[in-house]
Motif scaffolding. Structure first.
Motif, PDB file in Angstrom:
ATOM      1  N   LEU A 139     102.122 -81.199 -43.260  1.00 43.36           N
ATOM      2  CA  LEU A 139     103.278 -81.841 -42.849  1.00 43.36           C
ATOM      3  C   LEU A 139     104.171 -81.894 -44.073  1.00 43.36           C
ATOM      4  O   LEU A 139     103.604 -82.743 -45.328  1.00 43.36           O
ATOM      5  CB  LEU A 139     103.025 -83.334 -42.592  1.00 43.36           C
ATOM      6  CG  LEU A 139     104.207 -84.457 -42.372  1.00 43.36           C
ATOM      7  CD1 LEU A 139     105.168 -84.063 -41.343  1.00 43.36           C
ATOM      8  CD2 LEU A 139     103.877 -85.890 -42.089  1.00 43.36           C
ATOM      9  N   LEU A 140     105.191 -81.557 -44.278  1.00 46.36           N
ATOM     10  CA  LEU A 140     105.935 -81.375 -45.222  1.00 46.36           C
ATOM     11  C   LEU A 140     106.854 -82.693 -45.720  1.00 46.36           C
ATOM     12  O   LEU A 140     107.106 -82.955 -46.701  1.00 46.36           O
ATOM     13  CB  LEU A 140     107.081 -80.379 -45.407  1.00 46.36           C
ATOM     14  CG  LEU A 140     106.469 -78.990 -45.244  1.00 46.36           C
ATOM     15  CD1 LEU A 140     107.824 -77.755 -45.312  1.00 46.36           C
ATOM     16  CD2 LEU A 140     105.746 -78.431 -46.644  1.00 46.36           C
ATOM     17  N   GLY A 141     107.177 -83.529 -44.480  1.00 46.55           N
ATOM     18  CA  GLY A 141     108.016 -84.447 -44.492  1.00 46.55           C
ATOM     19  C   GLY A 141     108.959 -84.906 -43.408  1.00 46.55           C
ATOM     20  O   GLY A 141     108.574 -84.214 -42.224  1.00 46.55           O
ATOM     21  N   LEU A 142     109.891 -85.602 -43.279  1.00 47.19           N
ATOM     22  CA  LEU A 142     111.004 -85.907 -42.444  1.00 47.19           C
ATOM     23  C   LEU A 142     112.072 -85.289 -42.948  1.00 47.19           C
ATOM     24  O   LEU A 142     112.616 -85.291 -44.002  1.00 47.19           O
ATOM     25  CB  LEU A 142     110.812 -87.520 -42.219  1.00 47.19           C
ATOM     26  CG  LEU A 142     109.638 -87.980 -41.827  1.00 47.19           C
ATOM     27  CD1 LEU A 142     110.029 -89.647 -41.715  1.00 47.19           C
ATOM     28  CD2 LEU A 142     109.183 -87.453 -40.341  1.00 47.19           C
ATOM     29  N   THR A 143     113.029 -84.579 -41.917  1.00 49.62           N
ATOM     30  CA  THR A 143     114.263 -84.081 -42.139  1.00 49.62           C
ATOM     31  C   THR A 143     115.208 -84.619 -40.952  1.00 49.62           C
ATOM     32  O   THR A 143     114.797 -85.056 -39.945  1.00 49.62           O
ATOM     33  CB  THR A 143     114.191 -82.610 -42.323  1.00 49.62           C
ATOM     34  OG1 THR A 143     115.512 -82.166 -42.898  1.00 49.62           O
ATOM     35  CG2 THR A 143     113.656 -81.898 -40.884  1.00 49.62           C
ATOM     36  N   ALA A 144     116.452 -84.427 -41.067  1.00 48.77           N
ATOM     37  CA  ALA A 144     117.473 -84.686 -40.198  1.00 48.77           C
ATOM     38  C   ALA A 144     117.874 -83.338 -39.617  1.00 48.77           C
ATOM     39  O   ALA A 144     118.074 -82.585 -40.254  1.00 48.77           O
ATOM     40  CB  ALA A 144     118.736 -85.342 -40.713  1.00 48.77           C
TER      41      ALA A 144
END
Length: 137
Positions: free
Chosen positions: A32-37
């Motif tokens: 999991l790299l993170g959250l993006t839009a």
């Protein structure tokens, strides 16, 4: 990375320009790299390099695109190093995985197909998503 992988076109939602990925606090998964839009929606962004056990090219250059996969009604975003395009590969042209395929990509691939002059491991979206879910549990 050094290997090429492919998804079935029916599971691909779109390719987008990359956007900022924000880390999730206290999350230690390399997958999991993170959250993006994407299209104004916040979606999780995952590393295929980490999941497939593929080395990240050095120096690690920023992704040129985000691949958005639609699976079971949810979007899954992956930064990709390169995109060869959409190729028409008949099922009969998909060859079985060689016994020597020992990288993690072999765990999630169902066969080998020639796409745009490259031999690409055809990834099984269901196996891949289940593996991602296990890493987050």
């Amino acid at each position: 990375g050094p290997s090429w992988f492919a998804f079935r076109a029916k599971s691909l939602r779109e390719l987008t320009p990359p956007s900022v990925v924000r880390r999730v606090p206290h999350q230690r998964s390399e997958v999991l790299l993170g959250l993006t839009a994407v299209r104004g929606e916040i979606v999780p962004c995952f590393s295929l390099h980490a999941l497939l056990g593929e080395p990240r090219p050095e120096p690690a250059e920023p992704s040129t695109r985000f691949l958005v996969l639609r699976h079971r009604g949810a979007d899954w975003v992956f930064p990709v190093d390169a995109v060869s395009g959409v190729h028409d590969v008949p099922e009969s042209a998909v060859e079985p995985l060689p016994a020597t395929m020992s990288m993690a990509g072999g765990l999630y691939a169902t066969g080998i197909a020639t796409c745009g002059g490259y031999a690409a491991g055809l990834l099984d979206e269901d196996l891949l998503v289940r593996a991602i879910e296990r890493t987050l549990a």
